[in-house]
Design an enzyme around this catalytic site. Structure first.
Site, short mmCIF file in Angstrom:
data_model
loop_
_atom_site.label_atom_id
_atom_site.label_comp_id
_atom_site.label_asym_id
_atom_site.label_seq_id
_atom_site.Cartn_x
_atom_site.Cartn_y
_atom_site.Cartn_z
N GLU A 187 -3.69 7.66 -3.64
CA GLU A 187 -5.04 6.88 -5.22
C GLU A 187 -6.20 7.79 -4.96
OE1 GLU A 187 -4.45 2.68 -5.50
OE2 GLU A 187 -1.75 2.78 -5.04
N HIS A 213 -1.50 0.39 -10.15
CA HIS A 213 -2.00 -0.85 -8.79
C HIS A 213 -2.87 -1.44 -9.82
CE1 HIS A 213 -4.11 -0.97 -4.82
NE2 HIS A 213 -3.96 -2.25 -5.38
N ARG A 230 0.94 -1.13 -0.30
CA ARG A 230 0.07 0.00 0.18
C ARG A 230 0.77 1.62 0.15
NH1 ARG A 230 -3.56 -2.80 -1.61
NH2 ARG A 230 -5.66 -2.69 -0.45
#
Length: 327
Positions: free
Chosen positions: A274, A292, A245
């Site tokens: 994000e 991602h 993450r």
């Protein structure tokens, strides 16, 4: 009985996100569940939940931190008993609140482990061998005007530290063994069966490695665990790969370290805020960026949709969940 009556007889499942697998899931299992889709309504989410989701006993939610399941949302769902997330990470779930309310949680389990590990190795090779940078060099016609392309580094025999030796971290380590790398790791506790060197803090791991690969979950303890001190300890030729993450790394400090030459490069599939990505990263040739997508293979998406349905079916049949999340 008409279609609307049939839908009312089916178990109600609220969908938030929606997860990328949802269109496939809905098309394959149209008569098993009545899916509530708030994104198709003009109502604010809270009003939609109060108006239409009072009987929903299960919830499907997108992962990746784009949708947060908060106590305010949970307050609108008095019948909720199960949360199914389409991700391995659960940082988008208020776990203490879910536990307090006695809700069951299912997650993606090990569906993505191999794909994410493959991406980690791909990003690492790309950064140290300058694959994407070399691609830009060729496409821009620089080979004939600038001459030799800068040398990269070899992967074989590198000292690599893995932050988080769970299922994904173990898959990463397995792949690195094939390159003859010396592997070390950091985790909350030492893994008794792991044949790698263990470090009880990330700073010492970085000081003894040339590469850090971030594989751990985002928690209060791991937020910004990769700080400036850790990056400086990694060194000027050091490389960071993040498939965990974004907020595990202090992104601002990482950018500063990259620009100032405190570390050698980074391969990043995740980012701190994000979908926003700092524009400073766009101009750095020693950085490889992906949107991602470490989990994004066709095979795993099909496997995930099957797993989510299995979790729903076992729940509504009063059986044990297939992939329960356990703290």
């Amino acid at each position: 009985m008409g279609p609307e009556d049939q839908a009312n007889e089916l178990p109600q499942v609220l969908v938030l996100g929606p997860p990328p697998v949802f269109p496939y899931l809905e098309s394959q299992f149209p008569n098993r569940f009545h899916f509530l889709k708030p994104w198709l309504s003009n109502l604010p989410l809270t009003q939609f939940l109060i108006s239409y989701a009072q009987s929903a006993t299960a919830l499907l939610i997108r992962g990746g931190g784009t949708v947060q399941l908060t106590s305010a949302i949970l307050d609108c769902l008095p019948s909720l008993q199960l949360v199914v997330t389409a991700s391995v990470g659960v940082d988008h779930l208020d776990l203490p609140e879910l536990r307090r309310r006695g809700l069951a949680i299912a997650y993606a389990g090990n569906v993505f482990s191999e794909d994410v590990a493959d991406m980690a190795i791909g990003l690492l090779i790309d950064v140290i061998r300058k694959v994407s940078a070399g691609d830009r060099f060729v496409r821009q016609g620089l080979r004939s005007t600038k001459g030799d392309f800068p040398l990269g580094l070899k992967l074989s025999s590198k000292r690599i530290g893995i932050v988080g030796l769970g299922q994904i971290g173990s898959e990463v380590a397995k792949r690195l063994e094939g390159f003859g790398c010396k592997i070390s790791y950091y985790s909350r506790i030492k893994k008794s069966m792991a044949p790698y060197s263990y470090y009880s803090n990330v700073y010492e791991l970085a000081a003894n490695c040339e590469v850090l690969i971030i594989c751990c979950a985002l928690t209060e303890e791991t937020h910004h665990i990769i700080n400036r001190e850790v990056m400086v300890a990694l060194g000027k030729d050091g490389v960071i790969v993040n498939i965990g993450r974004g907020a595990i790394i202090n992104e601002k400090e990482m950018i500063r370290c990259l620009i100032e030459g405190e570390i050698g490069g980074a391969g990043l599939d995740v980012f701190e805020n994000e979908p926003r990505i700092p524009e400073e990263l766009f101009h750095l040739d020693n950085v490889v960026l992906t949107p991602h997508v470490a989990v994004g293979t066709y095979e795993s998406r099909m496997e995930l949709s099957k797993l989510m349905v299995e979790n729903l079916e076992t729940f509504f049949s009063n059986k044990s969940l297939v992939s329960p999340f356990v703290d």
